[in-house]
Write an enzyme that holds these catalytic residues in place. Sequence first.
Site, PDB file in Angstrom:
ATOM      1  CG  ASP A 273      69.717   4.962  27.465  1.00 52.25           C
ATOM      2  OD1 ASP A 273      70.511   5.846  27.829  1.00 52.25           O
ATOM      3  OD2 ASP A 273      69.429   4.750  26.275  1.00 52.25           O
TER       4      ASP A 273
ATOM      5  CD  GLU B 203      61.591   3.939  23.548  1.00 55.70           C
ATOM      6  OE1 GLU B 203      61.189   5.087  23.862  1.00 55.70           O
ATOM      7  OE2 GLU B 203      62.777   3.621  23.545  1.00 55.70           O
TER       8      GLU B 203
ATOM      9  N   PRO C  11      66.585   2.711  17.937  1.00 54.37           N
ATOM     10  CG  PRO C  11      64.330   2.964  18.392  1.00 54.37           C
ATOM     11  CD  PRO C  11      65.351   3.126  17.322  1.00 54.37           C
ATOM     12  N   GLY C  12      67.397   0.038  20.166  1.00 49.48           N
ATOM     13  CA  GLY C  12      67.737  -1.368  20.250  1.00 49.48           C
ATOM     14  C   GLY C  12      69.213  -1.689  20.354  1.00 49.48           C
ATOM     15  CB  SER C  13      72.362   0.148  19.798  1.00 54.56           C
ATOM     16  OG  SER C  13      72.164   1.243  20.662  1.00 54.56           O
ATOM     17  CE  LYS C  14      72.660   3.196  25.809  1.00 58.46           C
ATOM     18  NZ  LYS C  14      72.091   3.983  24.706  1.00 58.46           N
TER      19      LYS C  14
ATOM     20  CG  ASP D 169      55.865   7.288  33.187  1.00 58.19           C
ATOM     21  OD1 ASP D 169      57.026   7.042  33.595  1.00 58.19           O
ATOM     22  OD2 ASP D 169      55.297   8.371  33.414  1.00 58.19           O
TER      23      ASP D 169
ATOM     24  CB  CYS E 250      73.167  10.795  25.188  1.00 57.59           C
ATOM     25  SG  CYS E 250      71.521  11.382  24.787  1.00 57.59           S
TER      26      CYS E 250
END
Length: 187
Positions: free
Chosen positions: A72, A27, A6-9, A54, A125
Amino acid sequence: MRQITPGSKTTQMVAKLNNKSLIVANEFSSSRIKMLHANLQRCGIKNVALTHFDAKVFGSWIPDTFDAILLDAPCSGEGTVRKDKLAMKNWDQQAIDSIALMQQGLIESAFHALKENGILIYSTCTLSHEENQDICQFLKSSYPDAVEFLSLTDLFSQADKTVTEEGFLHIWPQVYDSEGFFVADYS
């Protein structure tokens, strides 16, 4: 479920905005939020507020708040099958239909949380039409006068190879020798 760090975007958005904007990163997964927090700390990022809700609550809790939202969305993940051989383990039409229903709630909440003339980016994805184009069309049909699709044809060199009629990018693994991905842009 996909096992992506988690965290790339989020870190890419921070870099693109030169650490000058506040980013709210939500998240829902407890284990992923811990990793996201650790990655943000490791990168020295201080302008990200982490939440653990949520995401369907944002539209009603804080309507007309954000200039831009990247949704995402949780998805069936079949676009990740190249790196995750188990991505298709629980795949079936019933699961896709259930996920698509959840995605409808998420995109509608995101839409309500946007300021007027805000930008909404929707990504998954997965490769399924039900989780991608159909979700975008759901929002457009629900708010026809307020939703406009923006074309992503020129997002990068050769993006036109996988752009849909509506201007969305539906990245097929065989076209770019990559994972599968979908992204749509609204204003």
